[in-house]
Every structure is written in structure tokens, then in C-alpha cells.
Write a protein that holds these residues in place. Structure first.
Motif, PDB file in Angstrom:
ATOM      1  N   SER A 146      44.434  24.731  63.167  1.00 20.78           N
ATOM      2  CA  SER A 146      45.168  24.399  65.072  1.00 20.78           C
ATOM      3  C   SER A 146      44.444  24.978  65.964  1.00 20.78           C
ATOM      4  O   SER A 146      44.060  24.129  66.982  1.00 20.78           O
ATOM      5  N   ASN A 171      39.421  14.899  57.893  1.00 22.49           N
ATOM      6  CA  ASN A 171      41.480  15.698  57.716  1.00 22.49           C
ATOM      7  C   ASN A 171      41.743  14.492  58.840  1.00 22.49           C
ATOM      8  O   ASN A 171      42.376  15.215  59.181  1.00 22.49           O
ATOM      9  N   GLY A 173      44.117  12.796  57.623  1.00 20.83           N
ATOM     10  CA  GLY A 173      45.919  12.834  57.675  1.00 20.83           C
ATOM     11  C   GLY A 173      46.129  14.370  58.511  1.00 20.83           C
ATOM     12  O   GLY A 173      47.681  14.563  58.715  1.00 20.83           O
ATOM     13  N   GLU A 174      45.858  15.352  58.714  1.00 18.86           N
ATOM     14  CA  GLU A 174      45.978  16.177  59.272  1.00 18.86           C
ATOM     15  C   GLU A 174      45.894  16.234  60.790  1.00 18.86           C
ATOM     16  O   GLU A 174      46.365  16.793  61.626  1.00 18.86           O
ATOM     17  N   ILE A 175      44.770  15.562  60.985  1.00 15.61           N
ATOM     18  CA  ILE A 175      44.868  15.494  62.891  1.00 15.61           C
ATOM     19  C   ILE A 175      45.283  14.257  63.900  1.00 15.61           C
ATOM     20  O   ILE A 175      45.464  13.437  62.900  1.00 15.61           O
ATOM     21  N   LEU A 176      46.207  14.516  64.679  1.00 13.22           N
ATOM     22  CA  LEU A 176      46.014  13.414  65.263  1.00 13.22           C
ATOM     23  C   LEU A 176      44.635  13.815  66.285  1.00 13.22           C
ATOM     24  O   LEU A 176      44.408  13.789  66.707  1.00 13.22           O
ATOM     25  N   ILE A 186      46.994  19.101  65.562  1.00 10.00           N
ATOM     26  CA  ILE A 186      47.392  18.956  64.342  1.00 10.00           C
ATOM     27  C   ILE A 186      48.377  17.972  64.109  1.00 10.00           C
ATOM     28  O   ILE A 186      49.459  18.067  65.177  1.00 10.00           O
ATOM     29  N   ASN A 187      48.947  17.341  62.440  1.00  6.75           N
ATOM     30  CA  ASN A 187      49.803  16.709  62.440  1.00  6.75           C
ATOM     31  C   ASN A 187      50.968  16.797  62.056  1.00  6.75           C
ATOM     32  O   ASN A 187      51.006  17.899  61.368  1.00  6.75           O
ATOM     33  N   GLU A 189      53.796  16.365  61.481  1.00  7.45           N
ATOM     34  CA  GLU A 189      54.385  15.495  59.924  1.00  7.45           C
ATOM     35  C   GLU A 189      54.372  16.645  59.088  1.00  7.45           C
ATOM     36  O   GLU A 189      54.549  17.053  57.281  1.00  7.45           O
ATOM     37  N   THR A 215      56.004  19.526  67.568  1.00  6.78           N
ATOM     38  CA  THR A 215      55.440  17.690  67.803  1.00  6.78           C
ATOM     39  C   THR A 215      56.186  17.588  69.523  1.00  6.78           C
ATOM     40  O   THR A 215      56.822  18.465  69.897  1.00  6.78           O
TER      41      THR A 215
END
Length: 311
Positions: A146, A171, A173-176, A186-187, A189, A215
Motif C-alpha cells: 500500500s 497483483n 487481486g491485491e490492488i484496486l 490496496i484491496n 479484502e 475500506t
């Protein structure tokens, strides 16, 4: 007898010759040609890299430096203060403190963070840490990522933009990804998943706290149903996972304070859009019933006001 004496002599000599393995605790630590900071730098050692030391007496005259070799056999001098003896206890705490010190220092640059990130990304393979220790370091990995994303999006720099695209592709699934003027982040989730999987453990509590922190909070203003929906994704979600957690009282108090503000004047409660009102209310009330009674007792009176004024 001579054989026994020979063995004893050998055992006495070996410790003074071989210094064992050392863990590098500072990213990009210089490996010098000579024990002098003004000496030529042979290469930079990465965070978490393990080097071997030949503790030869004639070479160890300067306590501030240690003569070491990397995995490729390259030998040189590095500062003793950046090394941790792998034979000693406390390796995990040393690594954790080093990471936290860098995370919360304004002087830590992109190269240092990337060195730490690479080390943390390799932990699953090297098997040095297990259980809670591994989980805490896995959580730190996401925090480091992040911080890297933040630095890569500071100002306009083509090299940084290229690196950001590389992180996004590797990455997914790890980064929005960035959208509508919002930066890549950073995601959250990642944290919620650990929090859900380890509800009864300290790492799960810490992860759920970070889930709240990372979030994105919606700007609900005084819309009570927007608020109910928002809390289900953040602080109320934490309470469901950790009703007795370290941050439970703080988050519960923040929710209570917001309820008080939104329902203070019953005649002007902002009910927002009519759509989904009942569903949101019933879902929140049902979730509340799954928590210990003290939470229901705390929030029930405010839900009654919302029901009366809006439903």
C-alpha cells in the motif's frame, strides 16, 4: 588420547573461524570492498538476505564491520549494525521491528520498501516463519504494498507510472486499479479475508482493524440508510468478526456517536432515497442480533427512531 586432543583442538578453533549466518535487517545495505564507508561498494544487500561470515580474527579488528559472503560467493565488508545473528533468538521480532520502523519513517524511500516487499513475498517459500508470526508478516506485506502504491502515485513521473502498471499486472487481486479520479489502492479484502479466517486470533483482529482503515468511507452526510450500509462494510463488519477485539470499544463508540448525531432531531431525520430502505434496515437489525446483547442494547433505541420516521 592424541585423537581426543585433536578433536578438542578442532572444536575450539572452528568457532573462531566460522561466524555462521547473518540476516540483513536494512534494505540496500552496502557491501564494501574494505571496512570503510568511503570504500568501493561491491553491491547492495537486500532486506532479509542471508549472508555468511568468516569470523577470521585478523579481519575482525573493527567491531563496526563484519566480513561476509553472499550466496554467489562475493565477499566484502558490511556494517555490523545491519546484521542479525541467525543463531540467536528473536529473529522474528527483529525483522518485525525493522519493517515497522521503515513503514512509519518519512525517510524510507521506494527502493527500501521494494526490498522489504520482495522479502515478504518470498516468505511462503522459505519456511522461516509459521503460525501467527507468518500471518503478521503476511499482513505487513500488504501494508508495504500500500505504501509503495502511494509513492508511485506521488507527482508525475513516467518511471513511476511504468512501475505502477507493472504492480497492477502482477497483483490484479491485491490492488484496486485507479478509476474516476481515485488512485490505485490496496484491496481491503486482503485484510478482511485474514480477519474472517482467524476470528479468534490476534492476527485476525489486527487484519480486521486494517480492513476498516483501508475500506474507503462513503460520504453519507446525514443520510441514515447510507450510514447503515456504510457501517456494514467497515466498523460494524469488524464488530461481527471481533466483538471482543482490541478495537471493538473504539469502533462501537464511533458508531454510537454517529447514531446520536443522525437521530438527534427526530423530526428532521434524513431518510435518503426510498429504494432499499427496508432491506437495509432489516439486514442491519439482523446482523445486530448476531452480536452480544450489549450492542443491541446500545443501538436499539436509535433503530426504533429510524423505523418510526422512515419506514
Amino acid at each position: 588420547m592424541k585423537r581426543i586432543i585433536s578433536i578438542l583442538i578442532f572444536l575450539a578453533v572452528v568457532p573462531s573461524i566460522w561466524g555462521g549466518e547473518w540476516l540483513v535487517t536494512k534494505p540496500n545495505s552496502p557491501l564494501y570492498l574494505f571496512p570503510d564507508k568511503k570504500s568501493e561498494i561491491l553491491r547492495r544487500l537486500g532486506f532479509g538476505e542471508i549472508v555468511k561470515s568468516k569470523n577470521e580474527k585478523e579481519k575482525q579488528s573493527d567491531k563496526n564491520f563484519r566480513f561476509v559472503s553472499d550466496n554467489a560467493g562475493l565477499s566484502g565488508w558490511t556494517e555490523t549494525q545491519v546484521l542479525f545473528d541467525m543463531q540467536e533468538k528473536g529473529g522474528y521480532k527483529t525483522v518485525l521491528r525493522s519493517i515497522d520502523r521503515m513503514l512509519y519513517s518519512t525517510n524510507t524511500g521506494l527502493n527500501e520498501l521494494e526490498s522489504v516487499y520482495q522479502y515478504l513475498s518470498s516468505l511462503e517459500d522459505n519456511g522461516l516463519y509459521h503460525g501467527d508470526e507468518y500471518l503478521y508478516l503476511k499482513i505487513r506485506r500488504a501494508i508495504v504494498l500500500s505504501r509503495i502504491l502511494e509513492i508511485l502515485q506521488e507527482g508525475e513521473n513516467k518511471r513511476k507510472e511504468s512501475k505502477l502498471l507493472d504492480y497492477l499486472s502482477k497483483n490484479p487481486g491485491e490492488i484496486l486499479p485507479p478509476e474516476r479520479g481515485k488512485p490505485a489502492m490496496i484491496n481491503p479484502e486482503i485484510f478482511w479475508k485474514i480477519g474472517e479466517e482467524f476470528k479468534d486470533k490476534a492476527p485476525g483482529d489486527f487484519a480486521a482493524f486494517l480492513g476498516v482503515k483501508f475500506t474507503t468511507e462513503a460520504h453519507c452526510k446525514k443520510d441514515v440508510f447510507c450510514f447503515l450500509n456504510e457501517e456494514r462494510k467497515r466498523r460494524f463488519r469488524y464488530l461481527q468478526l471481533q466483538p471482543n477485539g482490541n478495537y471493538a470499544n473504539v469502533f462501537a463508540g464511533q458508531i454510537l456517536k454517529k447514531f446520536e448525531i443522525l437521530t438527534k432531531d427526530t423530526e428532521t431525520v434524513n431518510c435518503g432515497n426510498k429504494e432499499m430502505r427496508k432491506d437495509l434496515y432489516e439486514t442491519f437489525r439482523k446482523d445486530l442480533q448476531s452480536l452480544p446483547y450489549r450492542y443491541g442494547k446500545k443501538y436499539h433505541q436509535y433503530l426504533k427512531v429510524i423505523q418510526k420516521e422512515c419506514l
